[in-house]
Design a protein around this motif. Structure first.
Motif, mmCIF file in Angstrom:
data_model
loop_
_atom_site.group_PDB
_atom_site.id
_atom_site.type_symbol
_atom_site.label_atom_id
_atom_site.label_comp_id
_atom_site.label_asym_id
_atom_site.label_seq_id
_atom_site.Cartn_x
_atom_site.Cartn_y
_atom_site.Cartn_z
ATOM 1 N N LEU B 52 0.837 -1.199 0.000
ATOM 2 C CA LEU B 52 0.000 0.000 0.000
ATOM 3 C C LEU B 52 0.871 1.248 0.000
ATOM 4 O O LEU B 52 0.573 2.237 -0.683
ATOM 5 C CB LEU B 52 -0.920 0.016 1.223
ATOM 6 C CG LEU B 52 -2.143 -0.874 1.156
ATOM 7 C CD1 LEU B 52 -2.964 -0.738 2.420
ATOM 8 C CD2 LEU B 52 -2.990 -0.518 -0.055
ATOM 9 N N GLY B 53 1.965 1.179 0.748
ATOM 10 C CA GLY B 53 2.907 2.296 0.782
ATOM 11 C C GLY B 53 3.496 2.552 -0.598
ATOM 12 O O GLY B 53 3.627 3.692 -1.040
ATOM 13 N N ALA B 54 3.809 1.453 -1.286
ATOM 14 C CA ALA B 54 4.385 1.576 -2.625
ATOM 15 C C ALA B 54 3.399 2.249 -3.573
ATOM 16 O O ALA B 54 3.773 3.062 -4.425
ATOM 17 C CB ALA B 54 4.778 0.196 -3.141
ATOM 18 N N LEU B 55 2.119 1.910 -3.392
ATOM 19 C CA LEU B 55 1.066 2.507 -4.215
ATOM 20 C C LEU B 55 0.987 4.009 -3.966
ATOM 21 O O LEU B 55 0.935 4.819 -4.896
ATOM 22 C CB LEU B 55 -0.268 1.849 -3.871
ATOM 23 C CG LEU B 55 -1.506 2.381 -4.594
ATOM 24 C CD1 LEU B 55 -1.663 1.687 -5.927
ATOM 25 C CD2 LEU B 55 -2.747 2.163 -3.756
ATOM 26 N N LEU B 56 1.025 4.345 -2.673
ATOM 27 C CA LEU B 56 0.960 5.747 -2.282
ATOM 28 C C LEU B 56 2.133 6.509 -2.894
ATOM 29 O O LEU B 56 1.985 7.610 -3.432
ATOM 30 C CB LEU B 56 0.999 5.833 -0.752
ATOM 31 C CG LEU B 56 0.704 7.180 -0.127
ATOM 32 C CD1 LEU B 56 -0.737 7.547 -0.412
ATOM 33 C CD2 LEU B 56 0.944 7.126 1.373
ATOM 34 N N ARG B 57 3.305 5.880 -2.830
ATOM 35 C CA ARG B 57 4.498 6.530 -3.325
ATOM 36 C C ARG B 57 4.402 6.727 -4.836
ATOM 37 O O ARG B 57 4.750 7.789 -5.351
ATOM 38 C CB ARG B 57 5.705 5.657 -2.971
ATOM 39 C CG ARG B 57 6.969 6.469 -2.924
ATOM 40 C CD ARG B 57 8.109 5.643 -2.422
ATOM 41 N NE ARG B 57 9.154 5.668 -3.431
ATOM 42 C CZ ARG B 57 10.253 4.954 -3.343
ATOM 43 N NH1 ARG B 57 10.431 4.147 -2.326
ATOM 44 N NH2 ARG B 57 11.160 5.046 -4.288
ATOM 45 N N MET B 264 -1.100 6.858 -13.036
ATOM 46 C CA MET B 264 -2.510 7.201 -13.038
ATOM 47 C C MET B 264 -3.315 6.073 -12.390
ATOM 48 O O MET B 264 -4.281 6.317 -11.666
ATOM 49 C CB MET B 264 -2.961 7.429 -14.487
ATOM 50 C CG MET B 264 -3.987 8.529 -14.669
ATOM 51 S SD MET B 264 -3.807 9.920 -13.579
ATOM 52 C CE MET B 264 -2.510 10.849 -14.349
ATOM 53 N N GLY B 265 -2.893 4.841 -12.613
ATOM 54 C CA GLY B 265 -3.529 3.703 -11.945
ATOM 55 C C GLY B 265 -3.461 3.861 -10.434
ATOM 56 O O GLY B 265 -4.435 3.612 -9.723
ATOM 57 N N ALA B 266 -2.293 4.296 -9.957
ATOM 58 C CA ALA B 266 -2.120 4.476 -8.513
ATOM 59 C C ALA B 266 -3.058 5.548 -7.980
ATOM 60 O O ALA B 266 -3.633 5.411 -6.901
ATOM 61 C CB ALA B 266 -0.670 4.836 -8.209
ATOM 62 N N VAL B 267 -3.216 6.625 -8.758
ATOM 63 C CA VAL B 267 -4.107 7.705 -8.329
ATOM 64 C C VAL B 267 -5.539 7.182 -8.195
ATOM 65 O O VAL B 267 -6.202 7.396 -7.167
ATOM 66 C CB VAL B 267 -4.055 8.883 -9.333
ATOM 67 C CG1 VAL B 267 -5.173 9.872 -9.039
ATOM 68 C CG2 VAL B 267 -2.697 9.565 -9.276
#
Ligand SMILES: Nc1ncnc2c1ncn2[C@@H]1O[C@H](COP(=O)(O)OP(=O)(O)OP(=O)(O)O)[C@@H](O)[C@H]1O
Ligand SMILES: [Mg+2]
Lengths: 366, 576
Positions: B52-57, B264-267
């Motif tokens: 989840l942290g990686a996604l946020l980053r 953009m996927g992460a956003v």
């Protein structure tokens, strides 16, 4: 070095509890508890709900260690030892038997880990089961036994490793009255036979009075009195103990001189000379069954009384006596014999003695 | 110190008593349990928190991995083609939620508050949607109402490809989830309230609105949020039947798989996290209130036969159950048709997966393998974790952190977790990156995805055991793992099997968590459904979805038979 606290007992105590305090956050559940328990004694912790009995037992067992203070068992400081390095067996109100293991496996549970051979275990288990009178139940599961039987198994399991100390937390509370009365005797017999030092938590005064060598009466995290059942019942050290153990008349009065007090118009002679100044308010305690109605002539504290409503209690009558010429009412338990022989009935006038040597006097707390 | 006199002893005691706090020494058991709990915590950190942290980053990184602040978000919100999906998602989720909650309330009412016939059959039918991926109802709807659908005319010219199809599919798929919550809420009624209402001569109608509905309010709230979250984060239904209608979950897929635009996927992933977290918070709150609502003295409600109500309930529940059966039946029928809609002769042509794209039968075997591994590994981890967090002495902070991490997956949609896995495990700097593209990462992700519910099941089972069992065994100086193996585990066996079953079936049917993580050698059956449908092979897709359904059903039936015989033998002690 601090000045040693002297122990008057000849033999050194088995369990020495010193200044044990337990806090839960800002709440103090135990306040400075000092207690000596001797080898082979049966001790009860008695007190109202929430007074800290279980907390003290959990400190002794290490399930929930004290915040400060020390506990020595058999000369060894066990204050900070983990549970499995201490030496005790424990029995809970809920039995806490292993539901999926047969009775014999429950009893032998600790023996297996102690590295005993199969034969030794089998022998010890049948010995223990015989001891609690359930030798024929070895192959059943706990759910197939009655509550009383389960509690006996739980006792046998606690004794399996021959611990130096047996802890019982309200062992009989979950049982019905009949079973409870029988188990009381059985546990006490077993304890005497094995000579095992035992601590039992209870809020049932009858249980404490009938089973214990000594009773520790507790209130609000403090010890109120330590004494034999006789002492606790007959010579309560405080109004709290007097009230909590057995039924009691509390008579409010004022000292007239060192040996008498005026109680709502009736003057009572007191046996014990008191050091309080005349006029000090006092509370005088008298057990209902200590009121005497037979052979009253010449006795001190003899009064003419009116007999109030009488309640039949099975083996005695419970009634209220109104002391003539005063505002004093006394609860009294009259034996069947007295009632029959003296013809006591509601509304009759009689003579009653409040024996001076039976009165306990406390200065009334301001 | 060989012998101590009581004077020395007392002096020492008196000294110790001078207010020095007592710190209990840790036993070997305590130490071992803490170490194991810490290890499990690290495992949860690695499989949930860090991804989840990686996604946020990723969401605040530029193309070269530099920090760009909220630039990606600004870019996202300035693109109306993308932001339209937000409104779409909310709209779809709201409609589906209203319909699903109403239907499940009616169904649950029939099951718990009436004496209508066939309640056990209804109960069974209502669980069917749990045994298939969410792709299946969507495919079925294509056959029912699509361009060549048999009941196309029912829509009066409206297209099933879009909001209508998505809503119907989502209601089907989320129905059992809502139903479980609603039956629990309605089953725990206090009969005394109804007796009071009857004594006051309240009409049935009035009693319904003043006693029944308020009594189930926590269930209604909880079901509303759960369904809303499931719908807004589901990806299977809109992927198959959404047509040109974009929603957030499919946007992630398109950004990542279609355009390789990971940032953009992460956003979008972070946006999807919001409703899930909110729903999680509400659910926690509601559960606390609900358990307090039913006092220990409540008297359970027993429905009495009532001709009119029972008949009405039977018809209503019958219609719902028929709809469920039609959806499943349609997919099955279509999968057997030789060439829909021209040649309806039954054949197994569509089940000849090896001669089609999508991974063939191998993907089905992969699915079984993955589900089996998930069940075994997951059950072991979950039960150990629950045991340790419940039974470790002291260590409050450590236990609190673990508990928090164990519940976290409940607030993370599968597709978001899967995306996080890409970023976390695909990073070359990650020493565990070798598992990328293997079966292991699929198992890891699936265990993490379904961790919370399994954990809660285990904790509930453990709490039902006498809390003093551990105390007694410690006083008998028996090591904790012995008691764990000899007593705790056998006594909790039914719950353990339930957890294994739950993990197995969910691993078999999941799409969202694994859709980014499979490799050509590790395609799964549910992914194959997706890909075959994507390639236009709708009939084989239906066949594969039905294969999953049958496998899940078979496993469930075997499970019931197995538990009956195994539990019958090993749980003899339960009998009085
Ligand atoms: N873990 C805990 N946290 C906070 N307070 C506690 C805890 N355990 C006990 N207490 C408080 O300490 C006090 C004493 O509790 P304890 O259990 O020793 O009472 P007890 O004398 O055994 O009463 P009972 O007869 O009801 O069992 C109570 O007021 C209780 O609320
Ligand atoms: Mg207690």
């Amino acid at each position: 070095m601090n000045a040693p606290v002297t122990i008057t007992q000849a033999e050194k105590p088995y369990l020495v509890i010193r200044s044990v305090t337990k806090r839960f956050g800002s709440f103090t559940a135990l306040q400075d508890i000092d207690l000596d328990i001797h080898k082979g004694e049966f001790i009860s912790f008695l007190g109202p709900s929430g007074c800290g009995k279980t907390t003290l037992l959990r400190a002794i067992s290490g399930l929930d260690v004290q915040t400060t203070g020390s506990i020595h068992q058999d000369g060894r400081d066990i204050s900070n030892l983990p549970v499995n390095e201490r030496d005790f067996g424990i029995v809970f109100q809920s039995y806490a038997l292993f539901p999926n293991l047969k009775i014999k496996d429950n009893v032998g549970y600790g023996l297996v880990s102690a590295g005993k051979s199969r034969k030794e275990i089998a022998e010890r288990v049948s010995e223990l089961l015989g001891m609690v009178g359930l030798a024929d139940q070895a192959d059943k599961y706990p759910a197939q036994l009655s509550g009383g039987q389960q509690q006996r198994i739980s006792l046998a399991r606690a004794l399996a490793l021959s611990p130096g100390l047996l802890l019982l937390d309200e062992p009989l509370s979950a049982l019905d009255a009949r079973v409870r009365a029988r188990l009381r005797g059985e546990i006490r017999d077993l304890q005497r036979r094995l000579g095992i030092t035992t601590v039992m938590v209870t809020h049932d005064q009858e249980e404490a009075l009938t089973m214990s060598d000594r009773i520790v009466v507790m209130s609000k995290g403090r010890i109120e009195q330590i004494g034999t059942p006789d002492e606790v019942y007959g010579k309560p050290a405080s109004p709290f103990v007097a009230d909590f153990v057995g039924r009691m008349n509390f008579i409010e009065g004022k000292l007239v001189d060192a040996a008498s007090a005026d109680c709502r118009g009736a003057v009572l002679k007191l046996d014990s000379a008191l050091t309080y100044a005349p006029g000090t308010p006092v509370t005088i305690c008298l057990r209902p069954e200590d009121v005497v109605v037979r052979d009253t002539s010449g006795a001190a504290n003899a009064f003419d009384v009116d007999v109030g409503v009488m309640e039949f209690m099975g083996n005695h009558f419970s009634t209220t006596l109104h002391v003539l010429g005063s505002n004093l009412n006394i609860s009294a338990d009259l034996s069947m014999n007295d009632v029959r022989d003296l013809g006591i009935k509601p509304g009759v006038r009689a003579k009653a003695v409040l024996p001076a040597e039976r009165l306990r006097v406390f200065a009334t707390a301001a | 110190m060989t012998s101590v006199t009581s004077n020395q002893l007392d002096a020492a005691a008196a000294e110790a008593a001078r207010g020095r706090p007592v710190r209990q020494r840790m036993s070997r058991d305590d130490l071992l349990m803490r170490i194991m709990l810490v290890l499990l915590t690290l495992w949860l950190v690695g499989t949930v928190l860090l991804p989840l942290g990686a996604l946020l980053r990723k969401s605040v990184e530029g193309p070269a991995g530099e920090f760009v602040g909220l630039a990606n978000f600004v870019q996202y919100f300035s693109n109306p083609a993308l932001t339209a999906s937000i409104a779409n998602s909310i709209w779809i989720a709201s409609i589906s939620t209203v319909i699903c909650v109403l239907l499940s309330f009616a169904f649950a009412y029939g099951l718990t508050r009436t004496c209508m016939p066939g309640r056990s059959v209804f109960k069974l039918v209502s669980q069917i949607p749990l045994l298939a991926p969410s792709l299946l109802p969507a495919i079925s709807l294509v056959y029912l109402f699509g361009n060549q659908g048999i009941a196309k005319d029912v829509l009066l010219g409206a297209s099933i490809y879009g909001p209508i199809g998505i809503v119907i599919g989502e209601v089907f798929w989320t129905f059992p989830h809502a139903l479980i919550i609603m039956t629990t809420a309605l089953a725990t009624a206090d009969a005394r309230l109804y007796e009071a209402a009857a004594a006051l001569k309240a009409s049935n109608w009035r009693t319904f609105w003043t006693v029944t509905v308020p009594g189930a309010r926590y269930g209604l709230i909880s079901a509303t949020f759960v369904v809303f979250t499931l719908v807004i984060t589901d990806f299977g239904v809109p992927k198959v039947i959404g047509g040109q209608y974009n929603v957030l979950a499919t946007d992630i897929y398109k950004q990542v798989i279609g355009q390789q635009n990971f940032r953009m996927g992460a956003v979008v992933g972070l946006l999807l996290l919001l409703p899930a977290v909110l729903s999680f918070a509400v659910d926690q709150y509601v559960q606390r209130r609900q358990s307090a609502a039913l006092s220990a003295r409540a008297v359970p409600y027993e429905p009495k036969p009532d001709r009119a109500i029972d008949t009405f309930a039977f018809i209503a529940c019958g219609l719902i159950a028929a709809a469920v059966l039609i959806v499943i039946g349609m997919a099955f029928f279509a999968s057997l048709a030789t060439l829909w809609p021209y040649n309806l002769t039954p054949s197994l042509k569509n089940y000849d997966f090896d001669n089609m794209d999508g991974g063939g039968w191998q993907s089905f075997y992969n699915s079984l393998k993955m589900a089996g591994m998930t069940a075994v590994v997951g059950t072991a981890l979950v039960f150990m974790g629950a045991y340790l967090v419940e039974k470790t002495k002291g260590f409050h902070t450590g236990r609190f952190i673990f508990q928090l991490l164990a519940l976290l997956p409940l607030a993370v949609p599968g597709i978001v977790l899967g995306l996080g896995y890409i970023f976390f495990f695909n990073a070359p700097s990650n020493p565990a990156s070798f598992i990328y593209g293997t079966m292991a990462i699929l198992v890891l992700c699936t265990v993490a995805h379904f961790y919370s519910v399994a954990h809660l099941t285990a904790v509930t089972a453990l709490k039902q055991l006498d809390q003093e069992i551990e105390t007694v065994s410690a006083s008998l100086r028996v090591p904790f793992f012995r008691t764990f193996l000899l007593v705790t585990l056998p006594v909790c066996l039914p719950a353990v099997l339930d957890i294994a079953m739950y993990l197995f079936v969910n691993a078999l049917t999941t799409v969202s968590a694994v859709v980014f993580l499979y490799a050509p050698e590790t395609t799964l059956a549910s992914i194959a459904v997706l890909n075959m449908d994507d390639a236009g092979d709708v009939a084989p897709a239906a066949a594969m979805a039905m294969t999953i359904f049958f496998a899940a059903t078979l496993v469930r039936v075997l499970y019931i038979l197995l538990t009956r015989s195994v539990l019958g033998r090993t749980q003899a002690w339960r009998r009085r």
